[in-house]
Design a protein around this motif. Structure first.
Motif, short mmCIF file in Angstrom:
data_model
loop_
_atom_site.label_atom_id
_atom_site.label_comp_id
_atom_site.label_asym_id
_atom_site.label_seq_id
_atom_site.Cartn_x
_atom_site.Cartn_y
_atom_site.Cartn_z
N SER A 1 7.62 -0.34 -4.08
CA SER A 1 7.43 -0.45 -5.53
C SER A 1 8.32 0.54 -6.28
CB SER A 1 5.96 -0.19 -5.88
OG SER A 1 5.76 -0.21 -7.27
N GLU A 2 8.41 1.78 -5.78
CA GLU A 2 9.25 2.79 -6.43
C GLU A 2 10.73 2.40 -6.34
OE1 GLU A 2 8.30 5.40 -8.28
OE2 GLU A 2 6.30 4.52 -8.01
N ASP B 1 4.21 -0.37 0.76
CA ASP B 1 4.19 -1.07 -0.54
C ASP B 1 4.49 -0.10 -1.68
OD1 ASP B 1 3.56 -3.45 0.65
OD2 ASP B 1 1.42 -3.36 0.21
N SER B 2 3.94 1.12 -1.58
CA SER B 2 4.16 2.12 -2.62
C SER B 2 5.63 2.53 -2.68
CB SER B 2 3.27 3.35 -2.35
OG SER B 2 3.53 4.35 -3.29
N GLU C 1 0.10 -0.09 2.85
CA GLU C 1 -0.08 0.44 1.50
C GLU C 1 0.98 1.50 1.20
OE1 GLU C 1 -4.08 1.84 1.19
OE2 GLU C 1 -4.91 -0.16 0.78
#
Length: 494
Positions: free
Chosen positions: A467-468, A463-464, A460
């Protein structure tokens, strides 16, 4: 690549520059360098997208440059093709695939003088603006040396060589529009007359140079940001793989002595086949005993090595007749899950429930059977699944679905299956015997839960960050596209 420019040209308005270009064109016709062509139609007021700044002019591309196609020498005549170094560079659109630089000097192949003379390809002078006109439309580059192209180009040879960089940026912006307006049956293509008729704004040469400088700088900034983002994304992908391997090899968390060893539970599973899953698993394929030299790594305390086929039931999908497909939800129909659906909902397909035989839930672990890429580990959709998917179902309570999801993402397993992939109707397929025989370490059930929890937390976070980075990359691309629009069509705010 800088060029010296005549000071008189820099002081001209666009109208005066056009007159100069026309005189160059006339001279080239008289000298037999080019053929006289029919005058292009004047640009009607309704064709002009917006009002231009003072001293700018609307022109057709054919007014400022000669549109030149290409060709391919006969491939069965060796004398036409240069082997080794030397020869005349000969480019196809494929040579510009993923090509990031502005200038290009060569492609994968070169031709001989004989190949040039005996084909429809033409020698483009250094500084020509290459534009791919089919398969696909819209690749743009500037020739940094004399070269040739195949018939997949409609390139621009500027009558005033100092305008080539501005024309390059014009075509970078116009590429999308040209592609959308192209026609063709087998594939879309842009004709020479279509290219000649393209309408572009022509500023004075001094203004062209200012525009080019700004766009070059922006392109460099965008490229730098994108490269940095791509490198960071690569590092994250590698770190994700390392963490996952550590997790499924018992290196991520310490073992707890009080956990019931896998070997104990495995004996119970063999003796007690009392669950529905176990009843389905009674006809298990006999797999050979695991030998010591098959152990892939040092086994952590409480773990056991087992073959995947011993603990996982691999259930292939089913393909209903295409005639039963519909593409909207309806009563009595169920979604047919395909590999592509795990990436996009754009191609939802539904089949009659009575025609479906194999079903999956959102928490089921699914495998992409064919590729490329093969062996995608997927989950999150519910419905009937087709033949391109396999459901991986734990046979016993010794293995949870959550842990199995991560276990199958084993990098070593993927590389092995890729190396042994079988071609089926043009697709790579999984070698099921290898998959079932693959040796894996199975931790105690309690440790599986802890590993899954830790991996989920780490993934997670990754993934964060990912994503950024993707947002940053997308922002750089959007700013670049926005400035291109603002430069060549300030009314286009889409």
């Amino acid at each position: 690549m800088s060029v010296s420019v005549d000071k008189d040209l820099l002081q001209m308005t666009a109208k005066e520059l056009l007159a100069f270009i026309k005189s160059v064109k006339e001279r080239m016709v008289k000298e037999g360098q080019i053929r006289r062509r029919t005058e292009l139609p004047s640009i009607a007021d309704e064709e002009k997208p917006y009002d231009l700044p003072q001293n700018w002019e609307w022109v057709r591309l054919g007014d400022v440059g000669q549109i030149v196609g290409g060709g391919t020498p006969k491939t069965n005549i060796e004398d036409y093709w240069q082997t080794g170094e030397g020869g005349i560079p000969w480019l196809t659109p494929a040579d510009l695939t993923d090509y990031k630089d502005t200038y290009i000097s060569s492609g994968r192949r070169s031709i001989t003088e004989s190949g040039l003379r005996n084909s429809s390809t033409q020698l483009l002078p250094k500084g020509s603006v290459l534009f791919s006109s089919r398969a696909p439309i819209g690749y743009v580059a500037i020739a940094s040396t004399n070269l040739c192209t195949n018939q997949g180009f409609k390139s621009v040879v500027p009558y005033c060589k100092e305008t080539n960089k501005y024309l390059y940026w014009c075509l970078k912006y116009k590429a999308k529009e040209i592609n959308e307006n192209a026609s063709g049956t087998t594939f879309k293509e842009v004709s020479g007359s279509d290219m000649e008729a393209q309408i572009i704004p022509l500023p004075p040469l001094a203004e062209q140079q200012r525009i080019v400088k700004i766009l070059d700088q922006l392109s460099d900034i965008k490229s730098s940001l994108v490269e940095e983002s791509n490198e960071s994304l690569r590092i994250i992908s590698e770190y994700r793989s390392i963490i996952l391997q550590d997790g499924i090899q018992g290196k991520l968390l310490p073992q707890i002595e009080s956990d019931e060893p896998t070997s104990v539970l495995w004996e119970k599973c063999i003796e007690q086949k009392d669950s529905i899953v176990n009843k389905k698993a009674r006809n298990i394929e006999e797999l050979p005993q695991i030998t010591d030299d098959e152990h892939p790594y040092k086994l952590p305390s409480g773990w056991s090595f087992l073959r995947l086929g011993e603990v996982v039931n691999f259930i292939g999908g089913q393909q209903p007749e295409k005639s039963t497909f519909r593409y909207e939800e309806a009563e009595g129909y169920i979604r047919l899950i395909q590999i592509r659906d795990y990436k996009s909902d754009s191609f939802k397909t539904f089949v009659p429930i009575e025609k479906a035989r194999k079903f999956c839930t959102k928490d089921d672990v699914m495998i992409g059977r064919y590729g490329p890429p093969i062996f995608q580990i997927l989950r999150g959709l519910e419905g009937a699944y087709n033949v391109a998917l396999i459901k991986a179902e734990p046979r016993y309570s010794i293995l949870s679905k959550e842990y199995l999801y991560f276990l199958l993402k084993n990098r070593v397993l993927l590389e092995l299956l890729e190396s042994l992939s079988q071609r089926t109707a043009g697709q790579d397929g999984i070698d099921m015997k290898t998959l079932k025989s693959f040796v894996v370490g199975i931790p105690p059930v309690a440790e599986q839960e802890r590993i899954v929890s830790k991996l989920v937390d780490i993934m997670e976070i990754l993934d964060s960050i990912e994503s950024e980075l993707l947002k940053s990359k997308e922002t750089a691309e959007k700013l670049y596209e926005s400035l291109l629009r603002e430069t060549f069509n300030p009314l286009d705010k889409v």
